[in-house]
Design a protein around this motif. Sequence first.
Motif, PDB file in Angstrom:
ATOM      1  N   ALA A   1      27.419-116.751 -12.607  1.00 39.71           N
ATOM      2  CA  ALA A   1      28.711-116.676 -13.291  1.00 39.71           C
ATOM      3  C   ALA A   1      29.445-115.388 -12.930  1.00 39.71           C
ATOM      4  N   GLU A   2      28.719-114.298 -12.872  1.00 40.52           N
ATOM      5  CA  GLU A   2      29.324-113.015 -12.497  1.00 40.52           C
ATOM      6  C   GLU A   2      29.829-113.051 -11.051  1.00 40.52           C
ATOM      7  N   ILE A   3      29.028-113.606 -10.159  1.00 40.91           N
ATOM      8  CA  ILE A   3      29.442-113.724  -8.758  1.00 40.91           C
ATOM      9  C   ILE A   3      30.700-114.567  -8.648  1.00 40.91           C
ATOM     10  N   LEU A   4      30.747-115.692  -9.351  1.00 33.41           N
ATOM     11  CA  LEU A   4      31.920-116.563  -9.282  1.00 33.41           C
ATOM     12  C   LEU A   4      33.175-115.861  -9.800  1.00 33.41           C
ATOM     13  N   GLU A   5      33.032-115.110 -10.882  1.00 35.47           N
ATOM     14  CA  GLU A   5      34.188-114.395 -11.416  1.00 35.47           C
ATOM     15  C   GLU A   5      34.661-113.290 -10.483  1.00 35.47           C
ATOM     16  N   LEU A   6      33.731-112.515  -9.946  1.00 32.45           N
ATOM     17  CA  LEU A   6      34.099-111.353  -9.138  1.00 32.45           C
ATOM     18  C   LEU A   6      34.423-111.691  -7.684  1.00 32.45           C
TER      19      LEU A   6
ATOM     20  N   PHE B   1      36.191-125.558 -16.061  1.00 28.88           N
ATOM     21  CA  PHE B   1      35.337-124.727 -16.898  1.00 28.88           C
ATOM     22  C   PHE B   1      36.219-123.948 -17.878  1.00 28.88           C
ATOM     23  N   PRO B   2      36.814-124.648 -18.855  1.00 33.79           N
ATOM     24  CA  PRO B   2      37.798-124.010 -19.739  1.00 33.79           C
ATOM     25  C   PRO B   2      37.246-122.875 -20.592  1.00 33.79           C
ATOM     26  N   TYR B   3      35.945-122.823 -20.798  1.00 36.31           N
ATOM     27  CA  TYR B   3      35.344-121.757 -21.599  1.00 36.31           C
ATOM     28  C   TYR B   3      34.698-120.695 -20.728  1.00 36.31           C
ATOM     29  N   GLY B   4      34.925-120.768 -19.427  1.00 38.22           N
ATOM     30  CA  GLY B   4      34.392-119.783 -18.504  1.00 38.22           C
ATOM     31  C   GLY B   4      33.080-120.234 -17.885  1.00 38.22           C
TER      32      GLY B   4
ATOM     33  N   LYS C   1      41.093-109.741  -7.796  1.00 37.80           N
ATOM     34  CA  LYS C   1      41.253-110.283  -9.148  1.00 37.80           C
ATOM     35  C   LYS C   1      40.115-111.263  -9.441  1.00 37.80           C
ATOM     36  N   ARG C   2      39.866-111.450 -10.709  1.00 38.85           N
ATOM     37  CA  ARG C   2      38.792-112.349 -11.135  1.00 38.85           C
ATOM     38  C   ARG C   2      39.201-113.806 -10.901  1.00 38.85           C
ATOM     39  N   TYR C   3      38.201-114.634 -10.650  1.00 34.94           N
ATOM     40  CA  TYR C   3      38.399-116.047 -10.386  1.00 34.94           C
ATOM     41  C   TYR C   3      38.007-116.847 -11.615  1.00 34.94           C
ATOM     42  N   PHE C   4      38.889-117.724 -12.057  1.00 31.70           N
ATOM     43  CA  PHE C   4      38.617-118.604 -13.184  1.00 31.70           C
ATOM     44  C   PHE C   4      39.015-120.023 -12.793  1.00 31.70           C
ATOM     45  N   ASP C   5      38.266-120.986 -13.252  1.00 29.27           N
ATOM     46  CA  ASP C   5      38.584-122.399 -13.049  1.00 29.27           C
ATOM     47  C   ASP C   5      38.768-123.000 -14.431  1.00 29.27           C
ATOM     48  N   ASP C   6      39.935-122.767 -15.016  1.00 30.72           N
ATOM     49  CA  ASP C   6      40.205-123.195 -16.384  1.00 30.72           C
ATOM     50  C   ASP C   6      40.244-124.712 -16.534  1.00 30.72           C
ATOM     51  N   VAL C   7      40.516-125.419 -15.461  1.00 34.43           N
ATOM     52  CA  VAL C   7      40.574-126.879 -15.535  1.00 34.43           C
ATOM     53  C   VAL C   7      39.177-127.459 -15.716  1.00 34.43           C
TER      54      VAL C   7
END
Length: 116
Positions: free
Chosen positions: A34-39, A19-22, A11-17
Amino acid sequence: MEQYGSFRAAKRYFDDVNFPYGFKQSGDFTRTQAEILELCGATLYALEQNKQEPLDDVQQRFISVCRGDIPAESEIEKAWVSYREALIRKGKTFNLFTSYVADDDDYDNSDDDLDD
């Protein structure tokens, strides 16, 4: 761009706290980072936090980078280091690889600097 190999997460990784806009919109990362962090971020986080055992030598090397034993060389390692540095700039840090235990000498309990 290098293959993500064993770092690719289900699953993709998000840090909404932090980096709320990605990651892409934050201005802290390149598009590749950014792609590496998400994937791969979920796997990278799990490895750093010791929640997942390394599957191969590449993941073991990543753990050594997280510990500060060796410098980051791969794009994945550099992306994670950039992520950690961005968190430090934002004042958010966490580090699993310390064994420091505070004792009473570390705290200044004097009231000399308090104004009434």
